[in-house]
Design a protein around this motif. Structure first.
Motif, PDB file in Angstrom:
ATOM      1  N   GLU A 174      34.887  56.076 -23.211  1.00 19.60           N
ATOM      2  CA  GLU A 174      35.688  56.955 -22.439  1.00 19.60           C
ATOM      3  C   GLU A 174      36.301  55.747 -21.688  1.00 19.60           C
ATOM      4  OE1 GLU A 174      35.766  60.362 -22.983  1.00 19.60           O
ATOM      5  OE2 GLU A 174      34.788  59.985 -25.120  1.00 19.60           O
ATOM      6  N   PRO A 175      37.104  55.949 -21.036  1.00 29.39           N
ATOM      7  CA  PRO A 175      37.764  56.298 -19.828  1.00 29.39           C
ATOM      8  C   PRO A 175      36.597  56.301 -18.695  1.00 29.39           C
ATOM      9  CG  PRO A 175      38.815  57.661 -20.645  1.00 29.39           C
ATOM     10  CD  PRO A 175      38.048  58.087 -21.117  1.00 29.39           C
ATOM     11  N   ALA A 176      36.212  55.270 -17.634  1.00 25.56           N
ATOM     12  CA  ALA A 176      36.314  55.289 -16.425  1.00 25.56           C
ATOM     13  C   ALA A 176      36.612  56.515 -15.578  1.00 25.56           C
ATOM     14  CB  ALA A 176      36.357  54.516 -15.494  1.00 25.56           C
ATOM     15  N   PRO A 177      36.080  57.246 -14.941  1.00 26.19           N
ATOM     16  CA  PRO A 177      36.473  58.151 -14.339  1.00 26.19           C
ATOM     17  C   PRO A 177      37.257  58.208 -13.720  1.00 26.19           C
ATOM     18  CG  PRO A 177      34.187  59.280 -14.601  1.00 26.19           C
ATOM     19  CD  PRO A 177      34.213  57.319 -15.033  1.00 26.19           C
ATOM     20  N   GLY A 178      38.250  59.238 -13.256  1.00 24.94           N
ATOM     21  CA  GLY A 178      39.398  58.691 -12.190  1.00 24.94           C
ATOM     22  C   GLY A 178      40.504  57.127 -12.289  1.00 24.94           C
ATOM     23  N   ALA A 194      39.120  41.833 -31.531  1.00 29.08           N
ATOM     24  CA  ALA A 194      38.764  43.436 -31.030  1.00 29.08           C
ATOM     25  C   ALA A 194      40.855  43.385 -30.236  1.00 29.08           C
ATOM     26  CB  ALA A 194      37.721  43.321 -29.632  1.00 29.08           C
ATOM     27  N   ARG A 195      41.406  42.686 -30.515  1.00 26.85           N
ATOM     28  CA  ARG A 195      42.551  42.457 -29.145  1.00 26.85           C
ATOM     29  C   ARG A 195      43.319  43.659 -29.604  1.00 26.85           C
ATOM     30  NH1 ARG A 195      46.163  39.679 -26.287  1.00 26.85           N
ATOM     31  NH2 ARG A 195      48.394  40.205 -26.050  1.00 26.85           N
ATOM     32  N   LEU A 196      43.748  44.134 -31.204  1.00 27.42           N
ATOM     33  CA  LEU A 196      44.167  45.563 -31.843  1.00 27.42           C
ATOM     34  C   LEU A 196      43.265  46.182 -32.032  1.00 27.42           C
ATOM     35  CD1 LEU A 196      46.517  46.706 -33.430  1.00 27.42           C
ATOM     36  CD2 LEU A 196      45.783  46.267 -35.335  1.00 27.42           C
ATOM     37  N   ALA A 197      41.713  46.835 -31.565  1.00 30.09           N
ATOM     38  CA  ALA A 197      41.707  47.687 -30.922  1.00 30.09           C
ATOM     39  C   ALA A 197      41.220  48.161 -29.543  1.00 30.09           C
ATOM     40  CB  ALA A 197      39.676  48.011 -31.513  1.00 30.09           C
ATOM     41  N   ARG A 198      41.458  46.857 -28.940  1.00 28.16           N
ATOM     42  CA  ARG A 198      41.461  47.056 -27.302  1.00 28.16           C
ATOM     43  C   ARG A 198      42.933  47.665 -27.008  1.00 28.16           C
ATOM     44  NH1 ARG A 198      37.732  46.056 -22.930  1.00 28.16           N
ATOM     45  NH2 ARG A 198      36.395  46.251 -25.412  1.00 28.16           N
ATOM     46  N   ALA A 199      43.520  47.685 -27.631  1.00 28.73           N
ATOM     47  CA  ALA A 199      45.044  47.032 -27.242  1.00 28.73           C
ATOM     48  C   ALA A 199      45.169  49.061 -27.925  1.00 28.73           C
ATOM     49  CB  ALA A 199      46.234  47.157 -28.217  1.00 28.73           C
ATOM     50  N   ARG A 200      44.945  49.412 -29.057  1.00 31.83           N
ATOM     51  CA  ARG A 200      44.575  51.003 -28.777  1.00 31.83           C
ATOM     52  C   ARG A 200      44.017  51.949 -28.461  1.00 31.83           C
ATOM     53  NH1 ARG A 200      44.182  49.817 -35.365  1.00 31.83           N
ATOM     54  NH2 ARG A 200      46.354  49.879 -36.330  1.00 31.83           N
ATOM     55  N   TRP A 201      42.645  51.374 -27.791  1.00 28.08           N
ATOM     56  CA  TRP A 201      41.906  52.650 -27.090  1.00 28.08           C
ATOM     57  C   TRP A 201      42.698  52.394 -25.666  1.00 28.08           C
ATOM     58  CZ3 TRP A 201      39.937  51.460 -22.079  1.00 28.08           C
ATOM     59  CH2 TRP A 201      39.046  52.456 -21.709  1.00 28.08           C
ATOM     60  N   LEU A 202      44.108  50.865 -25.482  1.00 30.88           N
ATOM     61  CA  LEU A 202      43.814  51.372 -24.075  1.00 30.88           C
ATOM     62  C   LEU A 202      45.957  52.326 -24.011  1.00 30.88           C
ATOM     63  CD1 LEU A 202      43.759  47.576 -23.254  1.00 30.88           C
ATOM     64  CD2 LEU A 202      43.317  49.544 -21.290  1.00 30.88           C
ATOM     65  N   GLY A 203      45.937  52.245 -25.139  1.00 30.55           N
ATOM     66  CA  GLY A 203      46.997  53.569 -25.717  1.00 30.55           C
ATOM     67  C   GLY A 203      47.256  54.583 -25.780  1.00 30.55           C
ATOM     68  N   ARG A 204      45.758  54.608 -26.741  1.00 34.82           N
ATOM     69  CA  ARG A 204      45.196  56.286 -26.344  1.00 34.82           C
ATOM     70  C   ARG A 204      44.853  57.133 -24.956  1.00 34.82           C
ATOM     71  NH1 ARG A 204      42.128  55.641 -30.164  1.00 34.82           N
ATOM     72  NH2 ARG A 204      40.581  54.822 -28.854  1.00 34.82           N
ATOM     73  N   HIS A 205      44.848  56.154 -24.109  1.00 36.06           N
ATOM     74  CA  HIS A 205      44.401  56.558 -23.165  1.00 36.06           C
ATOM     75  C   HIS A 205      45.088  56.779 -21.843  1.00 36.06           C
ATOM     76  CE1 HIS A 205      40.412  58.313 -24.200  1.00 36.06           C
ATOM     77  NE2 HIS A 205      40.313  56.313 -24.743  1.00 36.06           N
ATOM     78  N   ARG A 206      46.753  56.247 -22.624  1.00 40.12           N
ATOM     79  CA  ARG A 206      47.369  56.450 -21.499  1.00 40.12           C
ATOM     80  C   ARG A 206      47.629  55.439 -20.746  1.00 40.12           C
ATOM     81  NH1 ARG A 206      46.111  61.080 -20.546  1.00 40.12           N
ATOM     82  NH2 ARG A 206      45.840  61.229 -18.377  1.00 40.12           N
TER      83      ARG A 206
END
Length: 194
Positions: free
Chosen positions: A67-71, A95-107
């Motif tokens: 989960e993203p950190a609150p705020g 983990a580069r691709l998974a990390r990039a996808r996670w960042l994108g998914r959470h704007r």
């Protein structure tokens, strides 16, 4: 320049869920990642090498479940109107691709830089490429100290997002400001960059 684990994302929670899926317990008793992994009911943590194996597997298979950190999302969005955001992480290469996808998914799909080892040398190179003030945010004192040594002109903030870790995390307030709330951190960064 902003780190991901325990700054933008709640790494310990995600890693804990991953370990639970493997029948293990993750107890946040100390600021030592591999010494918090236990078999249920046991009092001795798993051997360090076993913990490293689970850590590597998490980055291969589970680091998108965090989960993203609150705020954090709103703070970066606001800061991006006034500053260039660069995500600066020591996540393993696989983990580069998974990390990039996670960042994108959470704007939070800002430029992503993967680093290995101390962050100071690369932070110095990146800071030299901007005209205005540069800011570095990380949870680990070793990375903050490295940036202080290699790029002392960079303003450093320590941020520890997981509330269980906040009381355990080593700090160095004489060298780096510590702010564990993204709304407060955003205000401090805005004051720094002017």
């Amino acid at each position: 320049m902003v780190d991901v684990d325990e700054v933008l994302g709640l790494f310990m929670e995600g890693f804990g869920r991953f370990l639970e899926g493997r029948g293990l317990e993750f107890r946040v008793d100390r600021f030592a990642l591999f010494q918090n992994i236990y078999r249920p009911g046991e009092s001795d943590h798993l051997p360090i090498e076993d913990g490293r194996g689970h850590f590597d597997d998490f980055f291969r298979y589970g680091c998108g479940d965090m989960e993203p950190a609150p705020g954090a999302v709103d703070a970066l969005r606001g800061l991006s109107r006034r500053a260039s955001i660069v995500i600066f992480t020591n996540a393993p290469g696989p983990a580069r691709l998974a990390r990039a996808r996670w960042l994108g998914r959470h704007r939070m799909d800002y430029p992503l830089v993967l680093n290995t080892g101390p962050k100071g040398p690369l932070a110095a190179v990146m800071a030299a490429q901007v005209r205005g003030p540069a800011v570095f945010i990380d949870d680990l004192i070793s990375n903050l100290d490295s940036v202080a040594d290699h790029a002392p002109q960079v303003t450093r903030f320590q941020m520890v997002a997981d509330t269980r870790l906040q009381r355990l995390a080593p700090t160095a307030p004489d060298r780096h400001a510590r702010i564990d709330d993204w709304a407060e951190l955003r205000a401090a960064i805005e004051a720094t960059i002017g």
